[in-house]
Write a protein that holds these residues in place. Structure first.
Motif, PDB file in Angstrom:
ATOM      1  N   VAL A 201      28.758  71.739 -13.678  1.00  0.00           N
ATOM      2  CA  VAL A 201      28.145  70.503 -13.189  1.00  0.00           C
ATOM      3  C   VAL A 201      28.735  69.328 -13.959  1.00  0.00           C
ATOM      4  CG1 VAL A 201      26.003  69.195 -13.020  1.00  0.00           C
ATOM      5  CG2 VAL A 201      26.004  71.648 -12.535  1.00  0.00           C
ATOM      6  N   LEU A 202      29.245  68.333 -13.235  1.00  0.00           N
ATOM      7  CA  LEU A 202      29.808  67.147 -13.858  1.00  0.00           C
ATOM      8  C   LEU A 202      28.839  65.996 -13.693  1.00  0.00           C
ATOM      9  CD1 LEU A 202      33.473  67.454 -12.572  1.00  0.00           C
ATOM     10  CD2 LEU A 202      32.579  68.163 -14.789  1.00  0.00           C
ATOM     11  N   SER A 203      28.466  65.371 -14.804  1.00  0.00           N
ATOM     12  CA  SER A 203      27.473  64.300 -14.742  1.00  0.00           C
ATOM     13  C   SER A 203      28.105  62.925 -14.592  1.00  0.00           C
ATOM     14  CB  SER A 203      26.601  64.327 -16.003  1.00  0.00           C
ATOM     15  OG  SER A 203      27.400  64.227 -17.172  1.00  0.00           O
ATOM     16  N   THR A 204      29.368  62.789 -15.000  1.00  0.00           N
ATOM     17  CA  THR A 204      30.047  61.491 -14.922  1.00  0.00           C
ATOM     18  C   THR A 204      31.416  61.660 -14.304  1.00  0.00           C
ATOM     19  OG1 THR A 204      30.952  61.746 -17.160  1.00  0.00           O
ATOM     20  CG2 THR A 204      28.830  60.604 -16.951  1.00  0.00           C
ATOM     21  N   MET A 205      32.001  60.549 -13.937  1.00  0.00           N
ATOM     22  CA  MET A 205      33.318  60.550 -13.304  1.00  0.00           C
ATOM     23  C   MET A 205      34.401  61.045 -14.255  1.00  0.00           C
ATOM     24  SD  MET A 205      34.827  59.667 -10.424  1.00  0.00           S
ATOM     25  CE  MET A 205      36.399  59.122  -9.756  1.00  0.00           C
ATOM     26  N   GLY A 206      34.347  60.604 -15.512  1.00  0.00           N
ATOM     27  CA  GLY A 206      35.339  61.017 -16.487  1.00  0.00           C
ATOM     28  C   GLY A 206      36.665  60.316 -16.290  1.00  0.00           C
ATOM     29  N   ASP A 207      37.649  60.744 -17.054  1.00  0.00           N
ATOM     30  CA  ASP A 207      38.987  60.163 -16.956  1.00  0.00           C
ATOM     31  C   ASP A 207      39.578  60.460 -15.576  1.00  0.00           C
ATOM     32  OD1 ASP A 207      41.513  59.056 -18.289  1.00  0.00           O
ATOM     33  OD2 ASP A 207      42.181  60.999 -17.528  1.00  0.00           O
ATOM     34  N   PRO A 208      40.076  59.426 -14.865  1.00  0.00           N
ATOM     35  CA  PRO A 208      40.571  59.640 -13.497  1.00  0.00           C
ATOM     36  C   PRO A 208      41.661  60.698 -13.404  1.00  0.00           C
ATOM     37  CG  PRO A 208      40.308  57.309 -13.931  1.00  0.00           C
ATOM     38  CD  PRO A 208      40.096  58.008 -15.230  1.00  0.00           C
ATOM     39  N   GLN A 209      42.584  60.718 -14.372  1.00  0.00           N
ATOM     40  CA  GLN A 209      43.669  61.699 -14.307  1.00  0.00           C
ATOM     41  C   GLN A 209      43.141  63.106 -14.544  1.00  0.00           C
ATOM     42  OE1 GLN A 209      47.644  60.768 -15.719  1.00  0.00           O
ATOM     43  NE2 GLN A 209      47.623  62.607 -16.991  1.00  0.00           N
ATOM     44  N   ASN A 210      42.229  63.262 -15.515  1.00  0.00           N
ATOM     45  CA  ASN A 210      41.649  64.583 -15.756  1.00  0.00           C
ATOM     46  C   ASN A 210      40.854  65.063 -14.541  1.00  0.00           C
ATOM     47  OD1 ASN A 210      42.731  64.701 -18.313  1.00  0.00           O
ATOM     48  ND2 ASN A 210      40.876  63.971 -19.336  1.00  0.00           N
ATOM     49  N   SER A 211      40.149  64.130 -13.893  1.00  0.00           N
ATOM     50  CA  SER A 211      39.395  64.487 -12.693  1.00  0.00           C
ATOM     51  C   SER A 211      40.323  64.962 -11.588  1.00  0.00           C
ATOM     52  CB  SER A 211      38.572  63.290 -12.204  1.00  0.00           C
ATOM     53  OG  SER A 211      37.613  62.913 -13.161  1.00  0.00           O
ATOM     54  N   PHE A 212      41.482  64.307 -11.464  1.00  0.00           N
ATOM     55  CA  PHE A 212      42.430  64.710 -10.428  1.00  0.00           C
ATOM     56  C   PHE A 212      43.064  66.055 -10.766  1.00  0.00           C
ATOM     57  CE2 PHE A 212      46.358  64.280  -7.848  1.00  0.00           C
ATOM     58  CZ  PHE A 212      45.741  64.055  -6.624  1.00  0.00           C
ATOM     59  N   TYR A 213      43.350  66.281 -12.049  1.00  0.00           N
ATOM     60  CA  TYR A 213      43.856  67.592 -12.462  1.00  0.00           C
ATOM     61  C   TYR A 213      42.841  68.689 -12.152  1.00  0.00           C
ATOM     62  CZ  TYR A 213      47.908  65.721 -14.988  1.00  0.00           C
ATOM     63  OH  TYR A 213      49.085  65.134 -15.325  1.00  0.00           O
ATOM     64  N   ARG A 214      41.552  68.379 -12.359  1.00  0.00           N
ATOM     65  CA  ARG A 214      40.501  69.349 -12.045  1.00  0.00           C
ATOM     66  C   ARG A 214      40.543  69.715 -10.566  1.00  0.00           C
ATOM     67  NH1 ARG A 214      35.712  68.272  -9.790  1.00  0.00           N
ATOM     68  NH2 ARG A 214      35.848  66.051 -10.271  1.00  0.00           N
ATOM     69  N   LEU A 215      40.735  68.717  -9.722  1.00  0.00           N
ATOM     70  CA  LEU A 215      40.819  68.976  -8.286  1.00  0.00           C
ATOM     71  C   LEU A 215      42.041  69.807  -7.930  1.00  0.00           C
ATOM     72  CD1 LEU A 215      38.459  67.038  -7.804  1.00  0.00           C
ATOM     73  CD2 LEU A 215      39.795  66.003  -5.972  1.00  0.00           C
ATOM     74  N   MET A 216      43.165  69.516  -8.575  1.00  0.00           N
ATOM     75  CA  MET A 216      44.392  70.270  -8.296  1.00  0.00           C
ATOM     76  C   MET A 216      44.225  71.735  -8.693  1.00  0.00           C
ATOM     77  SD  MET A 216      47.081  67.345  -9.559  1.00  0.00           S
ATOM     78  CE  MET A 216      48.611  68.088  -8.979  1.00  0.00           C
ATOM     79  N   ASN A 217      43.630  71.962  -9.879  1.00  0.00           N
ATOM     80  CA  ASN A 217      43.356  73.343 -10.294  1.00  0.00           C
ATOM     81  C   ASN A 217      42.452  74.047  -9.300  1.00  0.00           C
ATOM     82  OD1 ASN A 217      44.793  73.377 -12.761  1.00  0.00           O
ATOM     83  ND2 ASN A 217      43.118  72.365 -13.828  1.00  0.00           N
ATOM     84  N   THR A 218      41.421  73.335  -8.837  1.00  0.00           N
ATOM     85  CA  THR A 218      40.455  73.923  -7.908  1.00  0.00           C
ATOM     86  C   THR A 218      41.102  74.274  -6.574  1.00  0.00           C
ATOM     87  OG1 THR A 218      38.651  72.669  -8.949  1.00  0.00           O
ATOM     88  CG2 THR A 218      38.269  73.526  -6.719  1.00  0.00           C
ATOM     89  N   ALA A 219      41.912  73.361  -6.062  1.00  0.00           N
ATOM     90  CA  ALA A 219      42.573  73.610  -4.780  1.00  0.00           C
ATOM     91  C   ALA A 219      43.531  74.793  -4.864  1.00  0.00           C
ATOM     92  CB  ALA A 219      43.329  72.358  -4.339  1.00  0.00           C
ATOM     93  N   LEU A 220      44.341  74.825  -5.916  1.00  0.00           N
ATOM     94  CA  LEU A 220      45.271  75.946  -6.082  1.00  0.00           C
ATOM     95  C   LEU A 220      44.512  77.257  -6.269  1.00  0.00           C
ATOM     96  CD1 LEU A 220      47.832  74.162  -8.414  1.00  0.00           C
ATOM     97  CD2 LEU A 220      48.402  75.220  -6.222  1.00  0.00           C
ATOM     98  N   GLY A 221      43.413  77.196  -7.029  1.00  0.00           N
ATOM     99  CA  GLY A 221      42.629  78.405  -7.256  1.00  0.00           C
ATOM    100  C   GLY A 221      42.035  78.947  -5.972  1.00  0.00           C
ATOM    101  N   ILE A 222      41.428  78.068  -5.160  1.00  0.00           N
ATOM    102  CA  ILE A 222      40.826  78.524  -3.907  1.00  0.00           C
ATOM    103  C   ILE A 222      41.881  79.112  -2.975  1.00  0.00           C
ATOM    104  CG2 ILE A 222      39.634  77.775  -1.814  1.00  0.00           C
ATOM    105  CD1 ILE A 222      38.126  75.752  -3.502  1.00  0.00           C
ATOM    106  N   ALA A 223      43.029  78.432  -2.864  1.00  0.00           N
ATOM    107  CA  ALA A 223      44.080  78.912  -1.968  1.00  0.00           C
ATOM    108  C   ALA A 223      44.569  80.301  -2.379  1.00  0.00           C
ATOM    109  CB  ALA A 223      45.235  77.916  -1.951  1.00  0.00           C
ATOM    110  N   HIS A 224      44.850  80.491  -3.660  1.00  0.00           N
ATOM    111  CA  HIS A 224      45.392  81.770  -4.122  1.00  0.00           C
ATOM    112  C   HIS A 224      44.334  82.873  -4.121  1.00  0.00           C
ATOM    113  CE1 HIS A 224      48.739  79.237  -5.447  1.00  0.00           C
ATOM    114  NE2 HIS A 224      49.421  80.341  -5.654  1.00  0.00           N
ATOM    115  N   LEU A 225      43.118  82.549  -4.565  1.00  0.00           N
ATOM    116  CA  LEU A 225      42.073  83.568  -4.606  1.00  0.00           C
ATOM    117  C   LEU A 225      41.695  84.020  -3.200  1.00  0.00           C
ATOM    118  CD1 LEU A 225      39.766  82.068  -7.389  1.00  0.00           C
ATOM    119  CD2 LEU A 225      41.301  84.023  -7.602  1.00  0.00           C
ATOM    120  N   SER A 226      41.640  83.085  -2.256  1.00  0.00           N
ATOM    121  CA  SER A 226      41.348  83.456  -0.870  1.00  0.00           C
ATOM    122  C   SER A 226      42.455  84.320  -0.288  1.00  0.00           C
ATOM    123  CB  SER A 226      41.169  82.195  -0.015  1.00  0.00           C
ATOM    124  OG  SER A 226      40.107  81.401  -0.474  1.00  0.00           O
ATOM    125  N   ARG A 227      43.686  84.026  -0.660  1.00  0.00           N
ATOM    126  CA  ARG A 227      44.835  84.754  -0.115  1.00  0.00           C
ATOM    127  C   ARG A 227      44.811  86.223  -0.515  1.00  0.00           C
ATOM    128  NH1 ARG A 227      50.228  82.659  -2.541  1.00  0.00           N
ATOM    129  NH2 ARG A 227      49.417  80.702  -1.662  1.00  0.00           N
TER     130      ARG A 227
END
Length: 477
Positions: A201-227
């Motif tokens: 659970v994220l309570s704040t926006m945080g650093d914009p670049q770190n937030s975007f890295y989090r999204l990139m990790n999540t997207a790659l993870g979902i794609a590969h794990l689903s595959r």
């Protein structure tokens, strides 16, 4: 009554001539400094972890081999109250924050594998990017060690159903999970591989670049794990996977602190224990693979999780009585990181009801009389309006068990979740994140993962062949 198989266990001798102890068939990949594991990465000689250093704050990827065997003691029953855990009836947070202090079972020395290349916490040396995690499992020495542990547990199974993989999505463990599921898929393609992608659970926006890295990790993870999985489910108390944090999931009879892993992990564990009950029932005639196939047809490899924790019911009431009391305001919550939508249709579902009077089971539901055990070290964050058995009205404290209704659904909600994630990522030029790609992910591979997510999301679009109602999302009887 033994309704559930305690199947993911093996016998572990604690010493010469000593009694055998049931231990889970578990491989947990830990970062250096996460918990006090000694030696080459195994726990202390007694089979229990040392509790002398490091704070628990997540960062764990785990894998479990499920194989049926003789029925050992129920692992849900407390062996003892761990040091630092809150006593029964108390809502205080334990004074000790080692995750091993919440552990209620013995672990085998082969269970914990410490990744020593990365630190759990600090300003540098952290496992932050998908490519870092992926490269770890390309190291022959690491792969050999993981396969050795895996084969050790698999060989102890008299009937191997498959594997459960629990994986953080928001950091470099998404890459670790991607390679682990690929390894399992290559070697055990006919076995079930059920993957649970976890996010905090994220309570704040945080650093914009770190937030975007989090999204990139999540997207790659979902794609590969689903595959490479038979079934994939995002599981979180967060209200969003996207760039903007949303309020965490709330429950009417639980007052929890979403920032404490001690609280959030307990809720998710109770949900997971219920969701996975079907293929652990003695009465279930299928397997993990059959269970996954029934939910993931037509390319829909992802499912959403819902749960009522606890199910707000009066003692002795039936499910129809309980649902009728709520009218249009249904009691269950979405646990798959998306703002809940009031739609009634789904492509397939598995529903588990436990802990209330015996109901007639249907082809898509499973009924257990056994409730979900919530004795310590489970946190006592329940409303005083619950009895010790988790039912309504009595003001007794010290909730020992709760009735639960939980479901996995192949649902149109997944279209909104996955397409929203793609939209957030495409709103910013990923090519500007050069440091992310220097960690081992090619930009073309990242774009391919986004296309996979887009294709997966389209599987959940509702067309003219499906009629959805916005009035209620109660299951039909």
């Amino acid at each position: 009554p033994a309704e559930l198989r305690a199947a993911a266990l093996l016998r572990f001798g604690r010493g010469p001539g000593g009694p055998e102890t049931p231990t889970p068939r578990l491989v947990a990949l830990e970062l250096k400094g996460t918990a006090g594991w000694g030696g080459s990465g195994g726990p202390a000689a007694t089979g229990r972890p040392r509790r002398d250093r490091a704070l628990f704050a997540g960062g764990v990827g785990s894998l479990r081999a499920d194989g049926a065997g003789t029925e050992p003691p129920d692992l849900c029953s407390p062996l003892s109250l761990p040091a630092g855990a809150a006593p029964a009836g108390s809502q205080d947070t334990p004074s000790v924050r080692l995750w091993s202090d919440y552990l209620n079972v013995h672990l085998h020395p082969k269970s914990v594998y410490v990744i020593r290349q990365y630190l759990h916490d600090g300003d540098c040396g952290c496992l932050e990017a998908f490519g870092q995690g992926e490269s770890l499992l390309q190291d022959p020495a690491c792969v050999e060690e993981l396969e050795d542990r895996l084969h050790f547990y698999v060989e102890e199974c008299d009937y191997l159903q498959g594997f459960q993989v629990l994986c953080d999505l928001h950091n470099g463990f998404s890459g670790v999970g991607a390679k682990v599921t690929e390894l399992l898929h290559d070697e055990y393609s006919r076995k079930g591989i059920l993957t649970w992608g976890l996010t905090p659970v994220l309570s704040t926006m945080g650093d914009p670049q770190n937030s975007f890295y989090r999204l990139m990790n999540t997207a790659l993870g979902i794609a590969h794990l689903s595959r490479h999985s038979s079934l994939f489910c995002p599981l979180s108390l967060s209200g969003s996977l996207g760039i903007k944090p949303q309020p965490p999931v709330t429950f009417p009879y639980i007052k929890y602190d979403a920032s404490l892993n001690y609280h959030s992990s307990a809720i998710l564990a109770a949900a997971l224990d219920t969701l996975t009950a079907p293929y652990r029932l003695w009465s279930f005639q299928g397997s993990m693979m059959h269970f996954a196939d029934s939910l993931t047809f037509s390319g829909r490899k992802a499912v959403a999780a819902w749960a009522a924790l606890p199910l707000p019911a009066l003692s002795g009431s039936s499910l129809p009585d309980t649902l009728s009391a709520h009218q249009q305001d249904v009691p269950w919550k979405l646990l798959s990181s998306w703002r809940e939508q009031k739609v009634s249709c789904c492509f397939a579902q598995s529903v588990v009801l436990r802990g209330i009077c015996k109901e007639k089971a249907t082809s898509t539901s499973h009924v257990l009389q056994q409730p979900c055990d919530t004795r310590p070290p489970f946190p006592q964050f329940f409303s005083p309006l619950l009895t010790s058995r988790g039912f309504l009205l009595d003001k007794a404290q010290g909730v020992e068990s709760i009735p639960v209704l939980a479901a996995l659904q192949s649902s149109p909600v997944l279209h909104s979740l996955l397409s929203g994630l793609c939209r957030d990522l495409r709103a910013r030029n990923a090519r500007r994140c050069s440091s992310f790609f220097t960690a081992g992910v090619e930009q073309d591979d990242f774009q391919e993962a986004l296309e996979e997510l887009k294709t997966l999301s389209q599987c959940y679009e509702t067309g003219f062949g499906w009629i959805c109602s916005a009035r209620s999302n109660k299951p039909t009887q």
